[in-house]
Design a protein around this motif. Structure first.
Motif, PDB file in Angstrom:
ATOM      1  N   TYR A 285      -0.280  -7.713   8.770  1.00  0.00           N
ATOM      2  CA  TYR A 285      -1.055  -6.509   9.037  1.00  0.00           C
ATOM      3  C   TYR A 285      -0.214  -5.260   8.765  1.00  0.00           C
ATOM      4  O   TYR A 285      -0.691  -4.278   8.187  1.00  0.00           O
ATOM      5  N   ALA A 286       1.063  -5.305   9.144  1.00  0.00           N
ATOM      6  CA  ALA A 286       1.946  -4.159   8.903  1.00  0.00           C
ATOM      7  C   ALA A 286       2.143  -3.925   7.411  1.00  0.00           C
ATOM      8  O   ALA A 286       2.217  -2.772   6.962  1.00  0.00           O
ATOM      9  N   GLN A 287       2.236  -5.007   6.626  1.00  0.00           N
ATOM     10  CA  GLN A 287       2.414  -4.845   5.190  1.00  0.00           C
ATOM     11  C   GLN A 287       1.195  -4.187   4.552  1.00  0.00           C
ATOM     12  O   GLN A 287       1.334  -3.318   3.678  1.00  0.00           O
ATOM     13  N   TYR A 288       0.003  -4.572   4.979  1.00  0.00           N
ATOM     14  CA  TYR A 288      -1.204  -3.937   4.445  1.00  0.00           C
ATOM     15  C   TYR A 288      -1.333  -2.495   4.943  1.00  0.00           C
ATOM     16  O   TYR A 288      -1.705  -1.592   4.178  1.00  0.00           O
ATOM     17  N   GLY A 290       1.007  -0.506   5.681  1.00  0.00           N
ATOM     18  CA  GLY A 290       1.977   0.315   4.978  1.00  0.00           C
ATOM     19  C   GLY A 290       1.486   0.804   3.624  1.00  0.00           C
ATOM     20  O   GLY A 290       1.992   1.798   3.102  1.00  0.00           O
ATOM     21  N   GLU A 291       0.502   0.123   3.052  1.00  0.00           N
ATOM     22  CA  GLU A 291      -0.084   0.531   1.779  1.00  0.00           C
ATOM     23  C   GLU A 291      -1.430   1.225   1.975  1.00  0.00           C
ATOM     24  O   GLU A 291      -2.162   1.447   1.002  1.00  0.00           O
ATOM     25  N   GLY A 292      -1.767   1.548   3.222  1.00  0.00           N
ATOM     26  CA  GLY A 292      -3.040   2.217   3.490  1.00  0.00           C
ATOM     27  C   GLY A 292      -4.243   1.311   3.344  1.00  0.00           C
ATOM     28  O   GLY A 292      -5.355   1.779   3.077  1.00  0.00           O
ATOM     29  N   GLU A 293      -4.053  -0.008   3.535  1.00  0.00           N
ATOM     30  CA  GLU A 293      -5.119  -0.982   3.294  1.00  0.00           C
ATOM     31  C   GLU A 293      -5.507  -1.734   4.559  1.00  0.00           C
ATOM     32  O   GLU A 293      -5.873  -2.904   4.506  1.00  0.00           O
ATOM     33  N   SER A 294      -5.433  -1.069   5.700  1.00  0.00           N
ATOM     34  CA  SER A 294      -5.864  -1.673   6.960  1.00  0.00           C
ATOM     35  C   SER A 294      -7.016  -0.850   7.528  1.00  0.00           C
ATOM     36  O   SER A 294      -7.131   0.346   7.246  1.00  0.00           O
ATOM     37  N   PRO A 295      -7.891  -1.474   8.321  1.00  0.00           N
ATOM     38  CA  PRO A 295      -9.051  -0.728   8.840  1.00  0.00           C
ATOM     39  C   PRO A 295      -8.670   0.442   9.733  1.00  0.00           C
ATOM     40  O   PRO A 295      -9.347   1.470   9.722  1.00  0.00           O
ATOM     41  N   ASP A 296      -7.583   0.320  10.488  1.00  0.00           N
ATOM     42  CA  ASP A 296      -7.210   1.449  11.336  1.00  0.00           C
ATOM     43  C   ASP A 296      -6.632   2.592  10.509  1.00  0.00           C
ATOM     44  O   ASP A 296      -6.737   3.756  10.892  1.00  0.00           O
ATOM     45  N   PHE A 297      -6.041   2.272   9.345  1.00  0.00           N
ATOM     46  CA  PHE A 297      -5.530   3.343   8.490  1.00  0.00           C
ATOM     47  C   PHE A 297      -6.694   4.119   7.875  1.00  0.00           C
ATOM     48  O   PHE A 297      -6.696   5.350   7.867  1.00  0.00           O
ATOM     49  N   GLN A 298      -7.699   3.402   7.358  1.00  0.00           N
ATOM     50  CA  GLN A 298      -8.851   4.092   6.781  1.00  0.00           C
ATOM     51  C   GLN A 298      -9.749   4.690   7.868  1.00  0.00           C
ATOM     52  O   GLN A 298     -10.447   5.670   7.635  1.00  0.00           O
ATOM     53  N   ASP A 299      -9.711   4.062   9.056  1.00  0.00           N
ATOM     54  CA  ASP A 299     -10.331   4.646  10.253  1.00  0.00           C
ATOM     55  C   ASP A 299     -11.767   5.091  10.026  1.00  0.00           C
ATOM     56  O   ASP A 299     -12.174   6.191  10.414  1.00  0.00           O
ATOM     57  N   GLY A 300     -12.552   4.227   9.408  1.00  0.00           N
ATOM     58  CA  GLY A 300     -13.966   4.515   9.254  1.00  0.00           C
ATOM     59  C   GLY A 300     -14.305   5.491   8.144  1.00  0.00           C
ATOM     60  O   GLY A 300     -15.485   5.805   7.926  1.00  0.00           O
ATOM     61  N   ARG A 301     -13.291   6.008   7.446  1.00  0.00           N
ATOM     62  CA  ARG A 301     -13.582   6.933   6.347  1.00  0.00           C
ATOM     63  C   ARG A 301     -14.320   6.187   5.244  1.00  0.00           C
ATOM     64  O   ARG A 301     -14.008   5.051   4.922  1.00  0.00           O
ATOM     65  N   ARG A 302     -15.289   6.831   4.644  1.00  0.00           N
ATOM     66  CA  ARG A 302     -16.070   6.224   3.590  1.00  0.00           C
ATOM     67  C   ARG A 302     -16.047   7.112   2.356  1.00  0.00           C
ATOM     68  O   ARG A 302     -16.102   8.330   2.459  1.00  0.00           O
ATOM     69  N   LYS A 303     -15.955   6.468   1.204  1.00  0.00           N
ATOM     70  CA  LYS A 303     -15.984   7.184  -0.069  1.00  0.00           C
ATOM     71  C   LYS A 303     -17.183   6.664  -0.852  1.00  0.00           C
ATOM     72  O   LYS A 303     -17.365   5.452  -0.982  1.00  0.00           O
ATOM     73  N   THR A 304     -17.990   7.545  -1.364  1.00  0.00           N
ATOM     74  CA  THR A 304     -19.249   7.138  -1.993  1.00  0.00           C
ATOM     75  C   THR A 304     -19.167   7.079  -3.513  1.00  0.00           C
ATOM     76  O   THR A 304     -20.170   6.811  -4.162  1.00  0.00           O
ATOM     77  N   THR A 305     -17.975   7.311  -4.064  1.00  0.00           N
ATOM     78  CA  THR A 305     -17.810   7.274  -5.514  1.00  0.00           C
ATOM     79  C   THR A 305     -16.755   6.241  -5.895  1.00  0.00           C
ATOM     80  O   THR A 305     -15.664   6.231  -5.330  1.00  0.00           O
ATOM     81  N   ILE A 306     -17.093   5.380  -6.851  1.00  0.00           N
ATOM     82  CA  ILE A 306     -16.145   4.408  -7.393  1.00  0.00           C
ATOM     83  C   ILE A 306     -15.781   4.855  -8.798  1.00  0.00           C
ATOM     84  O   ILE A 306     -16.615   4.834  -9.703  1.00  0.00           O
ATOM     85  N   GLU A 307     -14.508   5.292  -8.972  1.00  0.00           N
ATOM     86  CA  GLU A 307     -14.071   5.754 -10.297  1.00  0.00           C
ATOM     87  C   GLU A 307     -13.655   4.602 -11.203  1.00  0.00           C
ATOM     88  O   GLU A 307     -13.823   4.661 -12.405  1.00  0.00           O
ATOM     89  N   ASP A 308     -13.080   3.557 -10.630  1.00  0.00           N
ATOM     90  CA  ASP A 308     -12.578   2.427 -11.409  1.00  0.00           C
ATOM     91  C   ASP A 308     -13.306   1.168 -10.956  1.00  0.00           C
ATOM     92  O   ASP A 308     -13.178   0.746  -9.804  1.00  0.00           O
ATOM     93  N   THR A 309     -14.062   0.554 -11.844  1.00  0.00           N
ATOM     94  CA  THR A 309     -14.856  -0.613 -11.444  1.00  0.00           C
ATOM     95  C   THR A 309     -13.991  -1.799 -11.064  1.00  0.00           C
ATOM     96  O   THR A 309     -14.456  -2.719 -10.388  1.00  0.00           O
ATOM     97  N   ASP A 310     -12.717  -1.817 -11.486  1.00  0.00           N
ATOM     98  CA  ASP A 310     -11.822  -2.894 -11.058  1.00  0.00           C
ATOM     99  C   ASP A 310     -11.574  -2.844  -9.554  1.00  0.00           C
ATOM    100  O   ASP A 310     -11.106  -3.823  -8.958  1.00  0.00           O
ATOM    101  N   ASP A 311     -11.836  -1.692  -8.946  1.00  0.00           N
ATOM    102  CA  ASP A 311     -11.628  -1.530  -7.504  1.00  0.00           C
ATOM    103  C   ASP A 311     -12.888  -1.800  -6.687  1.00  0.00           C
ATOM    104  O   ASP A 311     -12.936  -1.491  -5.492  1.00  0.00           O
TER     105      ASP A 311
END
Length: 391
Positions: A285-288, A290-311
């Motif tokens: 969990y700490a490793q994720y 650290g890369e901003g890829e945990s639910p508490d890091f994103q903390d409910g923030r939502r982005k409505t645009t996908i710039e790169d379809t690989d993501d």
């Protein structure tokens, strides 16, 4: 982090021993070097595996410290030891109680077959080797490790062997021998780790001690524990699954891909599932995070645009109590997404469907009787939140 790197961050006093042979600097050191090897590192090296590779040309040096080698001395290491023959090779080992973040990556994409780099593992052994991390293993000590400020029942052991006719198998065997020796001295309970006899690339090949490669396809394919993320996930299509071979209480990895030739927009085409228990879970969990890829890091923030379809992927995290302790679960789904323009705009309805899909995948994984969570008797699960791959 390499074994040498691990040594550099541990504060301790090293003891250096040089064995002088009877033949000067041009050979004649073999007997003394073998005797030194047998005593080095507290006698915890696999002498039978290594003695035939010891050089004769130069005298060996030993640098070592750790609470198993110097009882009463404060150190974060159980054992940290290097036997070197300048210009002719070395054996470096380290064992530390697993407290805090693991030096090696346990991210699912680094451990699942076909992930981000070449790797090897031993069937039935918790550990791995990648192009980034030296061979490492985890050993459980149910009664706990003595002399630690914080109680822990897991040790992290690494080995790096630079001698003729050696490779990953020798390194794993060295790490296992060290772990079993420490566990026996500590009387910390549990069965010893099995001595490895072969190293497996879970994606494509077997590698024997003499570096012979025997192609066997993909031994991690279509394991029962991974069917929940593919054929039994509830999503349509023909699925190919793969998973780790470690048979571990501490971690489990699966991935699946759809072979649909003409998927529709927003169809689920890939699923991954991972579980990490006890201190391994805290590290993952700490490793994720650290890369901003945990639910508490994103903390409910939502982005409505996908710039790169690989993501175009969505991950859901959960936490349970399992056989080896508190456990994190991570399930991710990848979507077929085509952009008609520079980006894709997510409507509220579409975003809700993506969320429903990742929850469906999590439920299939947690509820399948052959999947890792049920095999580890996980219960009391609570969801932690989602992570958007396009953030």
């Amino acid at each position: 982090m390499t074994v040498a790197g691990l040594a550099s961050v541990l504060v301790a006093v090293a003891v250096t021993v040089v064995v002088q042979g009877n033949g000067g600097s041009e050979g004649g050191h073999l007997a003394a070097n073998r005797a030194q090897l047998k005593r080095a590192c507290g006698g915890l090296l696999p002498y039978g595996d290594l003695t035939g590779r010891v050089p004769d040309a130069v005298a060996g040096r030993v640098e070592q410290y750790g609470t198993e080698l110097e009882p009463g001395r404060e150190s974060r290491s159980l054992v940290n030891c290097a036997v070197t023959w300048p210009g002719h090779g070395s054996v470096r080992v380290a064992a530390v109680p697993l407290i805090g973040r693991m030096p090696a990556s346990v991210r699912s994409e680094d451990l699942v077959p076909g992930g981000r780099g070449p790797r090897h593992e031993i069937p039935g052994l918790t550990g791995s080797e990648t192009d980034k991390d030296d061979p490492w293993v985890l050993a459980e000590c149910p009664a706990g490790l003595r002399g630690q400020v914080r109680r822990t029942g897991v040790m992290y052991v690494t080995a790096l062997v630079d001698l003729p006719r050696t490779g990953a198998l020798t390194e794993f065997r060295t790490a296992v021998h060290l772990a079993n020796g420490i566990a026996a001295r500590q009387k910390c309970g549990g069965p010893p780790l099995r001595e490895p006899t072969e190293v497996v690339d879970p994606y494509k090949e077997h590698v024997t001690e003499d570096h012979t490669i025997t192609s066997v396809g993909e031994p991690g394919r279509n394991q029962p524990k991974c069917l929940a993320v593919g054929p039994r996930s509830g999503f349509p299509g023909k699925w190919t699954t793969s998973g780790d071979l470690q048979e571990s209480r501490l971690l489990g990895m699966c991935a699946a891909t759809s072979s649909a030739e003409d998927p529709k927009q927003w169809d689920v085409t890939a699923i991954s599932a991972a579980g990490w228990a006890g201190p391994v879970g805290d590290s993952a969990y700490a490793q994720y995070r650290g890369e901003g890829e945990s639910p508490d890091f994103q903390d409910g923030r939502r982005k409505t645009t996908i710039e790169d379809t690989d993501d175009a992927g969505l991950v859901l995290w959960a936490r349970s109590q399992c056989a080896a302790g508190p456990t994190y679960h991570q399930v991710g789904v990848g979507f077929h997404a085509e952009a008609y323009g520079d980006s894709i705009e997510l409507t509220r309805t579409r975003r809700a469907r993506l969320s429903a899909d990742v929850h469906k995948a999590m439920n299939a994984y947690l509820g399948d009787p052959e999947a890792w969570p049920r095999q580890q008797h996980c219960h009391g699960t609570r969801l932690l939140g989602e992570v958007e791959g396009w953030q």
